[in-house]
Design a protein around this motif. Structure first.
Motif, PDB file in Angstrom:
ATOM      1  N   SER A   1       0.812  -1.210   0.000  1.00  0.00           N
ATOM      2  CA  SER A   1       0.000   0.000   0.000  1.00  0.00           C
ATOM      3  C   SER A   1       0.846   1.260   0.000  1.00  0.00           C
ATOM      4  CB  SER A   1      -0.935   0.005   1.204  1.00  0.00           C
ATOM      5  OG  SER A   1      -1.736   1.152   1.231  1.00  0.00           O
ATOM      6  N   THR A   2       2.008   1.216   0.642  1.00  0.00           N
ATOM      7  CA  THR A   2       2.846   2.399   0.826  1.00  0.00           C
ATOM      8  C   THR A   2       4.256   2.143   0.286  1.00  0.00           C
ATOM      9  OG1 THR A   2       3.674   1.693   2.989  1.00  0.00           O
ATOM     10  CG2 THR A   2       1.585   2.903   2.962  1.00  0.00           C
ATOM     11  N   PRO A   3       5.049   3.203   0.101  1.00  0.00           N
ATOM     12  CA  PRO A   3       6.446   3.002  -0.301  1.00  0.00           C
ATOM     13  C   PRO A   3       7.220   2.121   0.672  1.00  0.00           C
ATOM     14  CG  PRO A   3       5.825   5.287  -0.642  1.00  0.00           C
ATOM     15  CD  PRO A   3       4.682   4.634   0.101  1.00  0.00           C
ATOM     16  N   GLU A   4       6.885   2.208   1.954  1.00  0.00           N
ATOM     17  CA  GLU A   4       7.559   1.374   2.941  1.00  0.00           C
ATOM     18  C   GLU A   4       7.248  -0.100   2.724  1.00  0.00           C
ATOM     19  OE1 GLU A   4       7.468   5.447   4.100  1.00  0.00           O
ATOM     20  OE2 GLU A   4       5.769   4.119   3.661  1.00  0.00           O
ATOM     21  N   ASP A   5       5.988  -0.399   2.379  1.00  0.00           N
ATOM     22  CA  ASP A   5       5.612  -1.784   2.068  1.00  0.00           C
ATOM     23  C   ASP A   5       6.406  -2.294   0.870  1.00  0.00           C
ATOM     24  OD1 ASP A   5       3.636  -1.698   4.053  1.00  0.00           O
ATOM     25  OD2 ASP A   5       2.079  -1.090   2.634  1.00  0.00           O
ATOM     26  N   LEU A   6       6.466  -1.492  -0.168  1.00  0.00           N
ATOM     27  CA  LEU A   6       7.168  -1.887  -1.385  1.00  0.00           C
ATOM     28  C   LEU A   6       8.643  -2.147  -1.104  1.00  0.00           C
ATOM     29  CD1 LEU A   6       7.064  -2.241  -4.490  1.00  0.00           C
ATOM     30  CD2 LEU A   6       7.572   0.201  -4.673  1.00  0.00           C
ATOM     31  N   SER A   7       9.252  -1.274  -0.335  1.00  0.00           N
ATOM     32  CA  SER A   7      10.665  -1.431  -0.006  1.00  0.00           C
ATOM     33  C   SER A   7      10.905  -2.705   0.797  1.00  0.00           C
ATOM     34  CB  SER A   7      11.151  -0.216   0.774  1.00  0.00           C
ATOM     35  OG  SER A   7      12.500  -0.364   1.168  1.00  0.00           O
ATOM     36  N   ALA A   8      10.024  -2.978   1.753  1.00  0.00           N
ATOM     37  CA  ALA A   8      10.192  -4.165   2.595  1.00  0.00           C
ATOM     38  C   ALA A   8      10.097  -5.446   1.777  1.00  0.00           C
ATOM     39  CB  ALA A   8       9.148  -4.163   3.712  1.00  0.00           C
ATOM     40  N   VAL A   9       9.128  -5.513   0.865  1.00  0.00           N
ATOM     41  CA  VAL A   9       8.958  -6.715   0.058  1.00  0.00           C
ATOM     42  C   VAL A   9      10.111  -6.881  -0.924  1.00  0.00           C
ATOM     43  CG1 VAL A   9       7.493  -7.849  -1.659  1.00  0.00           C
ATOM     44  CG2 VAL A   9       6.458  -6.739   0.327  1.00  0.00           C
ATOM     45  N   ASN A  10      10.521  -5.806  -1.565  1.00  0.00           N
ATOM     46  CA  ASN A  10      11.643  -5.903  -2.498  1.00  0.00           C
ATOM     47  C   ASN A  10      12.934  -6.315  -1.797  1.00  0.00           C
ATOM     48  OD1 ASN A  10      10.747  -5.451  -5.168  1.00  0.00           O
ATOM     49  ND2 ASN A  10      10.514  -3.267  -4.781  1.00  0.00           N
ATOM     50  N   LYS A  11      13.145  -5.787  -0.614  1.00  0.00           N
ATOM     51  CA  LYS A  11      14.343  -6.152   0.137  1.00  0.00           C
ATOM     52  C   LYS A  11      14.331  -7.628   0.503  1.00  0.00           C
ATOM     53  CE  LYS A  11      17.046  -4.877   4.228  1.00  0.00           C
ATOM     54  NZ  LYS A  11      17.123  -3.949   5.410  1.00  0.00           N
ATOM     55  N   ALA A  12      13.162  -8.122   0.899  1.00  0.00           N
ATOM     56  CA  ALA A  12      13.052  -9.542   1.263  1.00  0.00           C
ATOM     57  C   ALA A  12      13.277 -10.430   0.052  1.00  0.00           C
ATOM     58  CB  ALA A  12      11.672  -9.813   1.881  1.00  0.00           C
ATOM     59  N   LEU A  13      12.749 -10.025  -1.109  1.00  0.00           N
ATOM     60  CA  LEU A  13      12.933 -10.820  -2.323  1.00  0.00           C
ATOM     61  C   LEU A  13      14.385 -10.827  -2.778  1.00  0.00           C
ATOM     62  CD1 LEU A  13       9.740  -9.854  -4.367  1.00  0.00           C
ATOM     63  CD2 LEU A  13      10.217 -12.021  -3.236  1.00  0.00           C
TER      64      LEU A  13
END
Length: 227
Positions: free
Chosen positions: A211-223
């Motif tokens: 939903s937010t830039p923080e969400d996107l960053s967290a998922v990309n970092k995990a991937l």
């Protein structure tokens, strides 16, 4: 469902619609469409509004599944957008948000499992639900609880055990008496609940609420750490 503005994900959505935002280097809509194709879905209706020309250009050469565009000059919401395209459906069909991002557990295919569990005798809507307790990368919201028979009840105080993933199967007839113009699909979910015909299936894999830039960053970092 790809018509929305993606306001909370700005600045990533300043120039492109949210379904074209990349996760793991791939636009979110392609991740969803690839899974639909792998499951055997032959055609998919994609509704457009915000930055529609960019989404149309991105999808124009895709053939698996075949893409049929449903443009909305005036945005119609999560319910109105589907009703606007309902002429394309004469049997129960999947609905996914254009930013749906999920990973199946080993040996699981969530879309196939939903299809196998679908029972038109008892269901108007069957939705995939993610356990809130299993959401580690993005914030979970307790949208629903389930009874012993798999019937879902919306938790008005948001303390339910499960979050709605946007991934669902529904019967076309639920739109028969739906209003024209813009409306929220949740109204149809509430109506199905009142009839005891709103059911849920628990997802055993991961699902991410971006939903937010923080969400996107967290998922990309995990991937990046664990593709």
């Amino acid at each position: 469902m790809a018509a929305g503005f993606g306001t909370r994900l700005r600045p990533h959505t300043d120039e492109i619609p949210k379904p074209l935002v990349k996760v793991g280097g791939v636009p979110m809509i392609d991740l969803a469409l690839d899974k639909l194709a792998a499951t055997g879905v032959q055609s998919c209706i994609v509704n457009t509004h915000y930055k529609a020309e960019k989404l149309e250009a991105h999808l124009k050469n895709r053939t698996h599944p075949k893409i049929i565009l449903s443009h909305e000059p005036q945005i119609l919401g999560t319910g109105g957008g589907v009703k606007n395209a309902i002429r394309h459906f004469d049997a129960p069909f999947f609905i996914l948000n254009g930013d749906a991002l999920w990973q199946d557990a080993p040996g699981q295919n969530a879309l196939q499992t939903l299809a196998r569990r679908w029972n038109p005798e008892t269901m108007d809507i069957l939705m995939l639900l993610q356990p809130v307790a299993a959401m580690r990368l993005t914030e979970g919201v307790g949208d629903y609880d389930l009874d012993e028979n798999g019937r879902a009840t919306r938790a008005l105080d948001k303390t339910g055990a499960y979050m709605f993933t946007s991934i669902r199967i529904n019967a076309p007839h639920i739109f028969d008496n739906a209003p024209g113009g813009e409306f929220n699909y949740r109204d149809l979910m509430d109506e199905a609940q009142e009839k005891g015909r709103l059911h849920g299936l628990i997802h055993n894999g991961d699902w991410h609420h971006i939903s937010t830039p923080e969400d996107l960053s967290a998922v990309n970092k995990a991937l990046e750490q664990t593709p």
